[in-house]
Design a protein around this motif. Structure first.
Motif, mmCIF file in Angstrom:
data_model
loop_
_atom_site.group_PDB
_atom_site.id
_atom_site.type_symbol
_atom_site.label_atom_id
_atom_site.label_comp_id
_atom_site.label_asym_id
_atom_site.label_seq_id
_atom_site.Cartn_x
_atom_site.Cartn_y
_atom_site.Cartn_z
ATOM 1 N N LEU A 131 0.826 -1.200 0.000
ATOM 2 C CA LEU A 131 0.000 0.000 0.000
ATOM 3 C C LEU A 131 0.860 1.249 0.000
ATOM 4 O O LEU A 131 0.538 2.256 -0.640
ATOM 5 N N LEU A 134 2.017 1.868 -3.435
ATOM 6 C CA LEU A 134 0.974 2.262 -4.376
ATOM 7 C C LEU A 134 0.401 3.625 -4.070
ATOM 8 O O LEU A 134 -0.057 4.330 -4.965
ATOM 9 N N LEU A 135 0.393 3.986 -2.803
ATOM 10 C CA LEU A 135 -0.261 5.247 -2.465
ATOM 11 C C LEU A 135 0.741 6.380 -2.280
ATOM 12 O O LEU A 135 0.432 7.518 -2.555
ATOM 13 N N LYS A 142 5.832 2.774 -8.465
ATOM 14 C CA LYS A 142 4.500 2.297 -8.828
ATOM 15 C C LYS A 142 4.556 1.489 -10.113
ATOM 16 O O LYS A 142 3.955 0.424 -10.236
ATOM 17 N N THR A 146 3.598 -2.370 -10.835
ATOM 18 C CA THR A 146 2.633 -2.794 -11.852
ATOM 19 C C THR A 146 3.260 -3.846 -12.772
ATOM 20 O O THR A 146 2.622 -4.834 -13.148
ATOM 21 N N ASN A 220 -1.025 10.231 -20.590
ATOM 22 C CA ASN A 220 -2.234 9.750 -19.908
ATOM 23 C C ASN A 220 -1.886 8.958 -18.662
ATOM 24 O O ASN A 220 -2.426 9.171 -17.579
ATOM 25 N N ILE A 221 -0.942 8.067 -18.862
ATOM 26 C CA ILE A 221 -0.598 7.195 -17.736
ATOM 27 C C ILE A 221 -0.004 8.020 -16.606
ATOM 28 O O ILE A 221 -0.342 7.847 -15.430
ATOM 29 N N SER A 224 -2.739 9.769 -14.829
ATOM 30 C CA SER A 224 -3.616 8.900 -14.040
ATOM 31 C C SER A 224 -2.938 8.413 -12.771
ATOM 32 O O SER A 224 -3.593 8.116 -11.778
ATOM 33 N N LEU A 225 -1.607 8.346 -12.850
ATOM 34 C CA LEU A 225 -0.925 7.848 -11.655
ATOM 35 C C LEU A 225 -1.142 8.765 -10.463
ATOM 36 O O LEU A 225 -1.019 8.360 -9.313
ATOM 37 N N LEU A 227 -3.936 9.987 -9.742
ATOM 38 C CA LEU A 227 -5.329 9.900 -9.295
ATOM 39 C C LEU A 227 -5.469 9.244 -7.933
ATOM 40 O O LEU A 227 -6.261 9.658 -7.104
ATOM 41 N N PHE A 228 -4.701 8.178 -7.774
ATOM 42 C CA PHE A 228 -4.945 7.386 -6.579
ATOM 43 C C PHE A 228 -4.062 7.829 -5.427
ATOM 44 O O PHE A 228 -3.735 7.074 -4.552
ATOM 45 N N ASN A 230 -4.589 10.424 -3.019
ATOM 46 C CA ASN A 230 -5.170 10.720 -1.721
ATOM 47 C C ASN A 230 -6.316 9.779 -1.406
ATOM 48 O O ASN A 230 -7.454 10.058 -1.714
ATOM 49 N N VAL A 231 -5.955 8.679 -0.863
ATOM 50 C CA VAL A 231 -7.005 7.721 -0.544
ATOM 51 C C VAL A 231 -7.188 7.624 0.952
ATOM 52 O O VAL A 231 -8.267 7.374 1.453
ATOM 53 N N MET A 232 -6.142 7.835 1.670
ATOM 54 C CA MET A 232 -6.254 7.692 3.125
ATOM 55 C C MET A 232 -6.965 8.898 3.690
ATOM 56 O O MET A 232 -6.449 9.979 3.678
#
Lengths: 232, 615
Positions: A131, A134-135, A142, A146, A220-221, A224-225, A227-228, A230-232
């Motif tokens: 995690l 990834l975060l 990252k 992948t 694009n990639i 998009s990276l 995007l994820f 701020n999840v916590m």
């Protein structure tokens, strides 16, 4: 004559029946032991219980703060009191997140990517390490993770079959109720497009460097990276 | 696992990184995540017991009370905690649901209390975990059955409340179904019972051999042939009564087709038909054989007793409900009979002069042996026959004993249900009597209030002592409300009431004034509860005089809701001049200023006078 023979035969049969049933009765009463099989005590599956290393160590190894680790661990422990996650749990979680399709294949590949030591179970440290990458990891990290995910047999190269598997797994997760309805060879076309982009030297396999290079070229990639984040 | 779906969200979103390189289209922007305050501990105070939990725990189920913003309504800013005035023991289970994701059902609590708590906290009963689900469902079903019986008993026991415009048919039908409603019905009930008994006894007696007066006939004749006239007359009388009863029932039945198909009517028909067939058939010799057979059916008259006896009905109902067990019993017995009969036949085949001449002949032996009767008319003589015969009798005992407990438990359950229903009916009567008493008590309190001019803090305190002494704030508001309602309508306000029943009211008031307060408060709750349960029951107290049933119904429903409203919004009791002067009946009635409480809505204008003193 015939009648006598018959009745004698039945007589014998009757006596045999009586003897057998009395033997059985004695066996049930425990007076004699007829059977050969021993009673096997089934070894109870001992509960695998794992405790993570200390909080400070984890904080040092990952990019999470102490509080975040605490929250993560509380949730983790609540769901898996034994301290480890096995593949079935992964599949269940994913099935609940993506109920329309069949997420088990993708969850299987994901589990293998999380389970870096290939033990068959994911401990809290593995979980948190992944995690963290990834975060909170760098783009490089990252992408490398992948790549590791796509490389199913962990040989350092991605070939077309592995890519097909991954793409099919993702399409399975989508399920049948897509709009527009996907045709049969859509995954294959998808893989071809991907390979054309990634495989620089057209040798049929994608190495880590080719992968990193191609991804970094693609805006694009890169976008998009983020995007994820701020999840916590 | 749905509990933890929110916990796994970071993981799922993180794992989505795996899709990125494959994405053919640009991914949508991420939703803005508000800065999380980190996890904090919430304090939930349930009737004094403090529960502390992480906010995240409660947020797991956002469509419940505790998980949504609905809990803010219960937030007490002074103490910084959420206060709920509910049962703390039940709350423990609710909170555990948030923590573990499984809702357990407490064993020692009433299932309805548990349901109410669930409803309050916004949890659906389907969330009960698998471990407790079966027990929860069983208990709930039992409860529902009992309540359904309650309602049925109430409706059935509403016999006394006869709708006003019932026709002869309906009255007749009710008399047939509930013999206790009127004396005539009771008489009819006993008369038919007596004649059933007479008929059955006559049937039995006419086969007893009587000794002839003249000793000349050596052969004894049955009584039926010695006194044919007497028995014929008795039979005729009974059949006439039964026919009359059947025709009356047919006439009175609300649904004739259903009545014709019902079991009891079939029994009635079968009981009386043989007589008529016997009348119509001429006395031929060859047909009289059939006629004799028909006489057998006369014994079915005894089943008519089931209308009179509840026990018989229960037995019949039990047998019907155990049909599957009985069927199983029959089937397994048949199987066993065939097997053993075959074996016995072949075992005994060689013997001379054996009774086991064929397999069907052996059926009789098998049945007699399996049911452990053992007449002894057929016995095996070979060794094999004896061995198999003993096995047969042992297995017979087992096969028959197996379904019997099921049937017995069914019977016991139904029997107890009936007993409970009877007990509850008795309790209902007592309760209703008490309610009626309470109602009249409050009515009189209101009358007292009105007679004393409705002013409670006026100077004249001499006569006040009786009624003012025990009046609570609630009663004051309530009476004020009733008074307002009176003023709204073109009723001669206190005058009509006080003039028509002052003496009775006074006497009752004086007798009941002491008990009014205590009774009324206690039974106000009962009244409220009953009104909540059965709003269709129109009040039966003496003063719903000219009210149309529908209108007074509305009154009841309204006043109860508004009383609650009045309590929470304390309005000063009326102290206005218009209450001391009754407005004339004919004039408009509206004098708007009497409407203190605007939530009364549109005042009801009744075309005719309505007595308000009934609740």
């Amino acid at each position: 004559m015939w009648a006598e023979g018959e009745s004698e035969g039945l007589q014998t049969l009757g006596i045999v029946v009586v003897v057998c049933s009395s033997l059985k009765l004695l066996h049930y009463l425990g007076l004699i032991d007829l059977s050969d099989d021993k009673i096997e005590d089934e070894l109870e599956m001992t509960m695998v219980c794992h405790r993570p290393e200390g909080l400070e160590q984890l904080e040092a190894q990952t990019n999470f703060t102490k509080r975040e680790l605490q929250v993560l661990y509380r949730g983790f422990k609540n769901e898996c009191p034994s301290g480890v996650v096995n593949e079935d749990t992964f599949k269940q979680i994913y099935a609940q997140f993506f109920p329309h399709g069949d997420a088990s294949t993708y969850a299987h590949y994901l589990f293998n990517a999380f389970d870096t030591t290939q033990t068959g179970s994911v401990k809290f440290e593995d979980f948190v390490t992944a995690l963290s990458i990834l975060l909170r990891g760098t783009v490089h990290e990252k992408l490398r993770w992948t790549f590791n995910l796509y490389d199913i047999n962990k040989d350092g190269y991605i070939n077309k079959e592995e890519m097909m598997d991954i793409v099919k797994a993702i399409y399975d997760m989508m399920g049948k109720y897509t709009y527009p309805v996907l045709k049969e060879d859509t995954p294959r076309q998808h893989v071809d497009v991907f390979f054309q982009k990634m495989d620089k030297n057209k040798d049929g396999i994608v190495t880590l460097d080719e992968f990193l290079e191609s991804c970094q070229e693609d805006d694009n990639i890169m976008r998009s990276l983020q995007l994820f984040q701020n999840v916590m | 696992m749905a509990a933890g779906l929110a916990t796994w969200l970071p993981f799922a979103r993180a794992a989505a990184v795996g899709w990125l390189p494959l994405a053919q289209q640009p991914l949508p922007p991420a939703p803005g995540v508000k800065a999380s305050r980190g996890d904090e501990v919430l304090v939930v105070n349930v009737s004094g017991r403090r529960f502390e939990t992480w906010k995240n725990t409660l947020d797991r189920y956002p469509d419940t009370l505790l998980g949504s913003s609905e809990k803010e309504f219960f937030y007490d800013a002074d103490s910084g905690e959420y206060f709920f005035d509910r049962d703390p023991d039940m709350f423990r289970h609710v909170l555990n649901f948030y923590r573990t994701g499984r809702l357990h059902c407490p064993r020692q609590e009433c299932i309805q209390a548990f349901d109410e708590e669930l409803a309050f906290y916004g949890l659906v009963p389907e969330l009960v975990g698998d471990c407790c689900l079966e027990e929860y469902r069983d208990r709930k079903k039992e409860n529902a059955e009992r309540l359904a019986e309650d309602e049925e008993a109430e409706q059935a026991g509403d016999g006394p409340a006869l709708p006003a415009g019932s026709s002869l048919r309906q009255r007749l039908w009710r008399a047939f179904e509930n013999p206790h409603t009127s004396t005539a019905a009771l008489v009819f009930y006993y008369v038919t019972g007596f004649f059933i008994a007479v008929s059955v006894i006559a049937n039995v007696v006419e086969t007893i051999p009587c000794r002839g007066s003249a000793r000349r006939s050596s052969r004894e004749q049955p009584c039926g042939e010695r006194f044919p006239q007497a028995f014929f007359c008795m039979d005729t009388a009974c059949v006439l009564i039964f026919t009359g009863e059947y025709l009356l029932r047919l006439f009175a039945a609300p649904s004739r087709c259903r009545f014709l198909r019902s079991v009891m009517s079939l029994i009635d028909v079968v009981a009386i038909l043989p007589y008529y067939i016997g009348l119509l058939v001429p006395k031929n010799d060859d047909v009289s054989g059939a006629f004799v057979t028909l006489r057998v059916f006369r014994v079915f008259r005894i089943f008519k007793f089931s209308r009179h006896s509840q026990g018989l009905r229960i037995l019949g109902y039990t047998l019907k409900s155990c049909a599957s067990e009985l069927g199983f019993l029959l089937f397994s017995l048949t199987m066993a009979i065939i097997i053993f009969a075959t074996v016995m036949f072949y075992a005994e085949k060689g013997t001379n002069k054996t009774n086991f001449t064929s397999i069907p002949a052996a059926f009789w032996y098998t049945i007699v042996t399996m049911t452990t009767l053992g007449y002894g008319d057929m016995v095996p003589s070979t060794i094999a026959g004896k061995i198999f015969g003993s096995i047969c009798s042992l297995s017979g005992v087992l096969v028959i004993a197996l379904p019997v407990p099921v049937i017995v438990s069914n019977f016991s359950r139904i029997y107890h249900q009936n007993q409970r229903a009877d007990k509850r009916r008795a309790q209902q009567k007592v309760r209703l009597a008490r309610i009626r008493l309470a109602k009249s008590g409050t009515t009189n309190a209101f009358l007292q209030y009105k007679q004393n001019g409705g002013l409670e803090d006026s100077g004249s305190g001499e006569e006040q002592a009786l009624c003012v002494r025990n009046r609570s704030a609630f009663e004051q508001q309530h009476h004020h409300l009733l008074h307002c309602l009176e003023k709204t309508t073109p009723v001669g306000p206190g005058s009509l009431l006080s003039s028509c029943c002052p003496r009775r009211a006074k006497r009752r008031a004086i007798r009941l004034a002491n008990s009014t307060a205590s009774v009324s408060r206690g039974s106000m709750q009962e009244l409220d509860m009953l009104a909540g349960l059965r709003r269709s029951h129109a009040p039966q107290s003496r003063s719903s005089l000219n009210a149309k049933p529908h209108d007074s119904l509305d009154l009841n429903c309204d006043s109860r809701d508004f009383v609650a409203a009045i309590i929470s919004i304390p309005t000063p009791p009326a102290n206005t001049p218009d209450e001391s002067q009754p407005s004339s009946p004919g004039g408009g009635g509206r004098a708007g200023s009497t409407l203190r409480n605007s939530s009364l809505g549109t005042p009801c204008l009744f075309p005719e006078t309505v007595k308000i003193s009934s609740l």
